[in-house]
Design a protein around this motif. Structure first.
Motif, short mmCIF file in Angstrom:
data_model
loop_
_atom_site.label_atom_id
_atom_site.label_comp_id
_atom_site.label_asym_id
_atom_site.label_seq_id
_atom_site.Cartn_x
_atom_site.Cartn_y
_atom_site.Cartn_z
N ALA A 281 0.84 -1.21 0.00
CA ALA A 281 0.00 0.00 0.00
C ALA A 281 0.87 1.25 0.00
N LEU A 282 1.96 1.19 0.76
CA LEU A 282 2.82 2.37 0.96
C LEU A 282 3.52 2.81 -0.33
N SER A 289 2.73 6.79 -9.78
CA SER A 289 2.02 8.09 -9.88
C SER A 289 3.04 9.23 -10.03
N ARG A 357 -15.45 -6.74 -4.27
CA ARG A 357 -16.28 -7.11 -3.12
C ARG A 357 -16.80 -8.53 -3.35
N PRO A 426 -16.68 2.53 1.89
CA PRO A 426 -15.92 2.87 3.10
C PRO A 426 -14.45 2.46 3.05
C1 HEM Z 1 -0.76 7.41 -5.10
C2 HEM Z 1 -0.75 6.51 -4.12
C3 HEM Z 1 -1.92 5.67 -3.70
C4 HEM Z 1 -3.04 5.31 -4.40
C5 HEM Z 1 -3.41 5.68 -5.84
C6 HEM Z 1 -3.85 4.50 -3.51
C7 HEM Z 1 -5.06 3.95 -3.87
C8 HEM Z 1 -5.84 3.16 -3.03
C9 HEM Z 1 -7.09 2.53 -3.41
C10 HEM Z 1 -7.73 2.61 -4.80
C11 HEM Z 1 -7.56 1.86 -2.34
C12 HEM Z 1 -8.88 1.06 -2.26
C13 HEM Z 1 -8.65 -0.40 -2.52
C14 HEM Z 1 -9.95 -1.17 -2.80
O1 HEM Z 1 -11.04 -0.80 -2.35
O2 HEM Z 1 -9.87 -2.16 -3.54
C15 HEM Z 1 -6.60 2.04 -1.28
C16 HEM Z 1 -6.73 1.50 -0.02
C17 HEM Z 1 -5.77 1.59 0.96
N1 HEM Z 1 -4.60 2.34 0.91
FE1 HEM Z 1 -3.97 3.48 -0.64
N2 HEM Z 1 -3.23 4.41 -2.30
C18 HEM Z 1 -2.04 5.10 -2.37
C19 HEM Z 1 -1.11 5.25 -1.36
C20 HEM Z 1 -1.21 4.69 -0.12
C21 HEM Z 1 -0.22 4.82 0.92
C22 HEM Z 1 1.05 5.66 0.81
C23 HEM Z 1 -0.67 4.09 1.99
C24 HEM Z 1 -0.05 3.91 3.36
C25 HEM Z 1 0.62 4.83 4.04
C26 HEM Z 1 -1.95 3.51 1.62
C27 HEM Z 1 -2.74 2.74 2.46
C28 HEM Z 1 -3.94 2.17 2.10
C29 HEM Z 1 -4.70 1.28 2.97
C30 HEM Z 1 -4.31 0.83 4.39
C31 HEM Z 1 -5.86 0.91 2.25
C32 HEM Z 1 -6.98 -0.05 2.69
C33 HEM Z 1 -8.18 0.72 3.20
C34 HEM Z 1 -9.31 -0.20 3.64
O3 HEM Z 1 -9.11 -1.40 3.78
O4 HEM Z 1 -10.40 0.32 3.88
N3 HEM Z 1 -2.24 3.90 0.34
N4 HEM Z 1 -5.58 2.84 -1.72
#
Ligand code: HEM
Length: 509
Positions: A281-282, A289, A357, A426
Motif C-alpha cells: 500500500a505504501l 504516480s 467485493r 468505506p
Molecule cells: C498514489 C498513491 C496511492 C493510491 C493511488 C492509492 C489507492 C488506493 C485505493 C484505490 C484503495 C482502495 C482499494 C480497494 O477498495 O480495492 C486504497 C486502499 C488503501 N490504501 Fe492506498 N493508495 C495510495 C497510497 C497509499 C499509501 C502511501 C498508503 C499507506 C501509508 C496507503 C494505504 C492504504 C490502505 C491501508 C488501504 C486499505 C483501506 C481499507 O481497507 O479500507 N495507500 N488505496
C-alpha cells in the motif's frame, strides 16, 4: 485417426457451448445481463489473464447495462458499469464485503498463519485495525511527523542526484528507477523511522522483486515465482529484526498497527509479514504516480513553464541569507490548482483499479439479483473515460481538465463517484493526504530545480506494464533522461512543511 480427432473436437466444442447455455439457463430472471464471449466457458478467463483489470475496460465499452455479468464456468463476476450504482454497493457493504479479499491477501500474498488469516475475518479486529490506521493517517500531529520526514528525504535524494552536476554537466538516470528509489526511501523513512529496513538497498530490491511476482502468486502459480518467494522471505526477515529492535521513532500508523495485531494474539512472525505487506500500500502506487506526473509535464515544455510560473508565484521564496530557496509545502498543496489538476488528470487517465467485493449472501442490488459466492468489481477506467462526465476526448490527457476557465479547482462541481483513483468509501484510501503531499512535493521540487531532457532528444511515452496488481500501472520500459541544475535556481533548497491540517483539496474529498 484424423477423423477421430475431428469428431472429438466437434464433440468438445458442442459440450462447451451446451454447458455455457445451461449455466445461463440457471440464471435467475434478475441476473444482470451476461457479457458474451466468443469462446464459451473460459473466454472471459483468457481475457482477464491477458489484460487483467484492463479487460473490464474492453468489455464495458460494449455493454449498455449499468451492471453486467461475466461468467467463467458457473462462477460469476458482476461488473458495475455506472457510477449511479456505486452508492447502492456502498450501502450494502455488509453483504458485498471487502473482507474476503483482505483474508486472501493475508494468505496468498504473504503466507500468514491461519490465526492471522482468520483474524482478518473477525469484525472486531478489522474494525480496530481500520480505526487506528485511519486515525494515524488523518491530518494532525501524527501525519505532520510522517510528512515532514518523507518530504525532507525526497529533497535529500534530489540534492544527492544534483551533487556534482551543473547547468553544463548533466547526470543520466533511468527516470522510473530513480523516482521509485526516491519514493521508496522517502515513504519508508517517513513511516519506519531510523531503523528503516529499506535503508539496506538489498531490502528495497527484495520488496520490488516480490511485488512484481505477486500476480503469479495470486493465480495460484506461486511455485513458479521462486525468485519472488525468496525475496519475500528476505523482506519478512528484515521486519522480524526491525520488530526486535527499537522502533520508537516509527510513525504512529506503524506502532498502532503492531499494537492491534499483538492485542489480538498475532505471532511475531505474522506481525513481520503484515508489516512487509503494508509496503505494498505504501509504495506500489505512489512510485508510478510520481513517475507519470513527471513524464507528463517534462515531455510538454509549455506545461512545464506554466507550472513553474504557478509555483514560483505562490510557493517559492528566497532564503533570508540568500543562500538558496525555500519551498512552502502548504502552498504547493493548496495554492497551485494547475499542479493539482495535472496530478489528478494523470491519475484519471492511468488508474486501472477495479474495487473488489464478495457477495456474502444473496443480495438485491437495485433491480438485480446477485448470487451468494460471486464477486462484484467496480472498474475505474470506464467511469474515468465517460465522455458525459469528462467532456470531449475523455481518454486524452488534458492538463486543465480539473480546473475551471478561471483557473480555480473543478472538484466541487463534479458529480459524486466520478473520480475513483483513491477507491470507494468505506474503503477510500486512508493515506490519500500523505501520498498526494509526497507526490506533489516531489514533482514540484523537480520542476523547480532541474532541467530534464530525454536521451536521444525525443520524449517517447512508454506503454504501461499490464499485469501488475496495482492501481496505477508502472511503465513497461524505463525512460533514460539527462538531468541538470536549472540555471539561476541552484543553491540550498529548504522546505517549509507546515501542518497537514492544511489539506490538498482532492476531488475525492
Ligand atoms: C498514489 C498513491 C496511492 C493510491 C493511488 C492509492 C489507492 C488506493 C485505493 C484505490 C484503495 C482502495 C482499494 C480497494 O477498495 O480495492 C486504497 C486502499 C488503501 N490504501 Fe492506498 N493508495 C495510495 C497510497 C497509499 C499509501 C502511501 C498508503 C499507506 C501509508 C496507503 C494505504 C492504504 C490502505 C491501508 C488501504 C486499505 C483501506 C481499507 O481497507 O479500507 N495507500 N488505496
Amino acid at each position: 485417426m484424423l477423423t477421430a480427432i475431428v469428431y472429438a473436437t466437434i464433440a468438445l466444442i458442442t459440450v462447451c457451448y451446451l454447458s455455457d447455455w445451461l449455466f445461463c439457463l440457471w440464471d435467475s430472471p434478475r441476473t444482470p445481463p451476461r457479457a458474451r464471449s466468443r469462446v464459451p466457458l473460459v473466454g472471459h478467463l483468457i481475457g482477464l489473464m491477458r489484460a487483467r483489470t484492463s479487460y473490464y475496460t474492453e468489455v464495458s465499452a460494449q455493454q449498455h447495462s449499468d451492471v453486467y455479468t461475466i461468467g467463467i464456468f458457473n462462477f460469476k463476476i458482476y461488473v458495475i458499469n455506472s457510477r449511479q450504482l456505486i452508492p447502492l454497493v456502498q450501502r450494502l457493504s455488509k453483504t458485498l464485503s471487502f473482507t474476503p479479499f483482505q483474508q486472501f491477501a493475508t494468505r496468498v500474498y504473504i503466507d500468514c498463519s491461519s490465526h492471522t488469516v482468520d483474524l482478518h475475518g473477525n469484525p472486531d479486529f478489522t474494525r480496530d485495525l481500520d480505526k487506528v490506521t485511519r486515525a494515524a493517517l488523518a491530518p494532525g500531529p501524527h501525519l505532520d511527523y510522517q510528512n515532514s520526514r518523507t518530504v525532507k528525504s525526497l529533497n535529500e535524494s534530489l540534492d544527492k542526484l544534483l551533487l556534482g552536476s551543473s547547468a553544463n554537466d548533466p547526470v543520466r538516470i533511468q527516470l522510473y528507477q530513480w523516482s521509485r528509489d526516491a519514493v521508496t526511501l522517502a515513504a519508508t523513512n517517513g513511516v519506519f523511522g531510523s531503523s528503516n529496513p529499506f535503508l539496506d538497498k538489498k531490502i528495497e530490491g527484495a520488496f520490488w522483486t516480490w511485488n512484481e511476482g505477486l500476480t503469479t502468486m495470486v493465480v495460484g502459480l506461486g511455485l513458479f515465482a521462486r525468485e519472488a518467494l525468496g525475496a519475500r522471505q528476505l523482506l519478512v526477515n528484515s521486519f522480524k529484526t526491525y520488530l526486535n529492535n527499537d522502533y520508537q521513532d516509527a510513525a504512529e500508523v506503524i506502532k498502532e498497527r503492531i499494537r492491534i495485531l499483538s492485542k489480538y494474539g498475532a505471532p511475531l512472525d505474522d506481525i513481520a509479514r503484515m508489516q512487509a505487506t503494508f509496503n505494498i500500500a505504501l509504495l506500489s502506487n505512489t512510485a508510478p504516480s510520481a513517475f507519470w506526473t513527471l513524464f507528463n509535464v517534462f515531455s510538454r515544455p509549455e506545461l512545464l513553464q506554466e507550472l513553474r510560473a504557478e509555483l514560483e508565484e505562490c510557493a517559492v521564496s528566497q532564503n533570508s541569507d540568500n543562500s538558496g530557496y525555500e519551498l512552502d509545502i502548504v502552498a504547493v498543496k493548496m495554492k497551485c490548482p494547475r499542479l493539482l489538476s495535472v496530478f489528478e488528470e494523470t491519475q484519471r487517465t492511468l488508474t486501472i483499479h477495479a474495487n473488489i467485493r464478495k457477495v456474502l449472501e444473496d443480495t438485491t442490488l437495485g433491480n438485480y439479483h446477485l448470487q451468494k459466492g460471486s464477486y462484484v468489481q467496480i472498474p475505474n477506467a470506464p467511469i474515468h473515460n465517460d465522455g458525459e462526465l469528462w467532456g470531449p476526448n475523455p481518454t486524452e490527457f488534458n492538463p486543465r481538465r480539473f480546473t475551471k476557465n478561471d483557473g480555480t479547482a473543478l472538484s466541487s462541481s463534479l458529480p459524486s463517484n466520478s473520480f475513483l483513483a483513491w477507491g470507494v468509501a468505506p474503503h477510500l484510501c486512508p493515506a490519500r493526504q500523505f501520498a498526494s503531499t509526497e507526490v506533489l512535493a516531489m514533482v514540484a521540487l523537480l520542476f523547480l530545480r532541474v532541467e530534464m531532457e530525454p536521451v536521444g532528444g525525443i520524449w517517447k511515452r512508454p506503454e504501461p506494464k499490464i499485469g501488475d496488481l496495482v492501481t496505477v500501472l508502472p511503465p513497461k520500459t524505463d525512460v533514460e533522461v539527462e538531468v541538470r541544475q536549472r540555471v539561476g535556481w541552484d543553491g540550498n533548497w529548504v522546505l517549509k512543511i507546515g501542518k497537514s491540517t492544511s489539506k490538498v483539496p482532492l476531488t475525492s474529498g
